[in-house]
Design a protein around this motif. Structure first.
Motif, PDB file in Angstrom:
ATOM      1  N   MET A   1       0.824  -1.215   0.000  1.00 36.89           N
ATOM      2  CA  MET A   1       0.000   0.000   0.000  1.00 36.89           C
ATOM      3  C   MET A   1       0.856   1.263   0.000  1.00 36.89           C
ATOM      4  O   MET A   1       0.334   2.356   0.164  1.00 36.89           O
ATOM      5  CB  MET A   1      -0.978  -0.019   1.158  1.00 36.89           C
ATOM      6  N   LYS A   2       2.152   1.103  -0.199  1.00 37.69           N
ATOM      7  CA  LYS A   2       3.030   2.266  -0.341  1.00 37.69           C
ATOM      8  C   LYS A   2       2.890   2.809  -1.756  1.00 37.69           C
ATOM      9  O   LYS A   2       2.576   2.072  -2.694  1.00 37.69           O
ATOM     10  CB  LYS A   2       4.476   1.885  -0.040  1.00 37.69           C
ATOM     11  N   MET A   3       3.145   4.090  -1.915  1.00 40.37           N
ATOM     12  CA  MET A   3       2.934   4.724  -3.214  1.00 40.37           C
ATOM     13  C   MET A   3       3.745   4.088  -4.337  1.00 40.37           C
ATOM     14  O   MET A   3       3.270   3.995  -5.461  1.00 40.37           O
ATOM     15  CB  MET A   3       3.233   6.225  -3.142  1.00 40.37           C
ATOM     16  N   SER A   4       4.946   3.645  -4.053  1.00 36.65           N
ATOM     17  CA  SER A   4       5.770   3.066  -5.122  1.00 36.65           C
ATOM     18  C   SER A   4       5.145   1.788  -5.688  1.00 36.65           C
ATOM     19  O   SER A   4       5.428   1.411  -6.826  1.00 36.65           O
ATOM     20  CB  SER A   4       7.178   2.776  -4.626  1.00 36.65           C
ATOM     21  N   TYR A   5       4.283   1.130  -4.913  1.00 35.67           N
ATOM     22  CA  TYR A   5       3.591  -0.063  -5.386  1.00 35.67           C
ATOM     23  C   TYR A   5       2.245   0.294  -6.016  1.00 35.67           C
ATOM     24  O   TYR A   5       1.858  -0.298  -7.015  1.00 35.67           O
ATOM     25  CB  TYR A   5       3.368  -1.049  -4.236  1.00 35.67           C
TER      26      TYR A   5
ATOM     27  N   THR B   1      -1.767   0.589  -9.776  1.00 37.08           N
ATOM     28  CA  THR B   1      -1.878  -0.856  -9.640  1.00 37.08           C
ATOM     29  C   THR B   1      -2.453  -1.185  -8.261  1.00 37.08           C
ATOM     30  O   THR B   1      -1.772  -1.031  -7.263  1.00 37.08           O
ATOM     31  CB  THR B   1      -0.490  -1.522  -9.794  1.00 37.08           C
ATOM     32  N   PHE B   2      -3.706  -1.607  -8.242  1.00 34.56           N
ATOM     33  CA  PHE B   2      -4.374  -1.893  -6.977  1.00 34.56           C
ATOM     34  C   PHE B   2      -4.596  -3.390  -6.741  1.00 34.56           C
ATOM     35  O   PHE B   2      -5.171  -3.773  -5.725  1.00 34.56           O
ATOM     36  CB  PHE B   2      -5.723  -1.178  -6.924  1.00 34.56           C
TER      37      PHE B   2
END
Length: 78
Positions: free
Chosen positions: A46-50, A59-60
């Motif tokens: 759930m970090k922004m880079s992911y 990408t969720f």
């Protein structure tokens, strides 16, 4: 402990690691989380880079799977 505490008892988990430590595929991980905790925090997914790896790219998939699992087990997400 979760049954005795008057506050949430949480654990940080991942669902993008190897199958042995992935909360969605590892029965031992699931057993520990479900038996002892009533709140989960995502390790990295759930970090922004992911969630937002590139401009105009979101990408969720992994985050949605994590939340769906927690919800199915009546575990809160922090």
């Amino acid at each position: 402990l979760k049954d005795l505490a008057s506050f949430p008892i949480g654990i940080a988990v991942s669902n993008t690691d190897s199958p042995g430590t992935n909360i969605l595929t590892s029965v031992p991980e699931q057993t520990v989380a479900e038996q002892h905790f009533n709140q989960m925090t995502a390790g990295n997914i759930m970090k922004m880079s992911y969630l937002h790896p590139n401009l105009n790219t979101f990408t969720f998939t992994d985050a949605d799977a994590f939340v769906a699992y927690a919800k199915s087990k009546n575990i809160a997400v922090h």
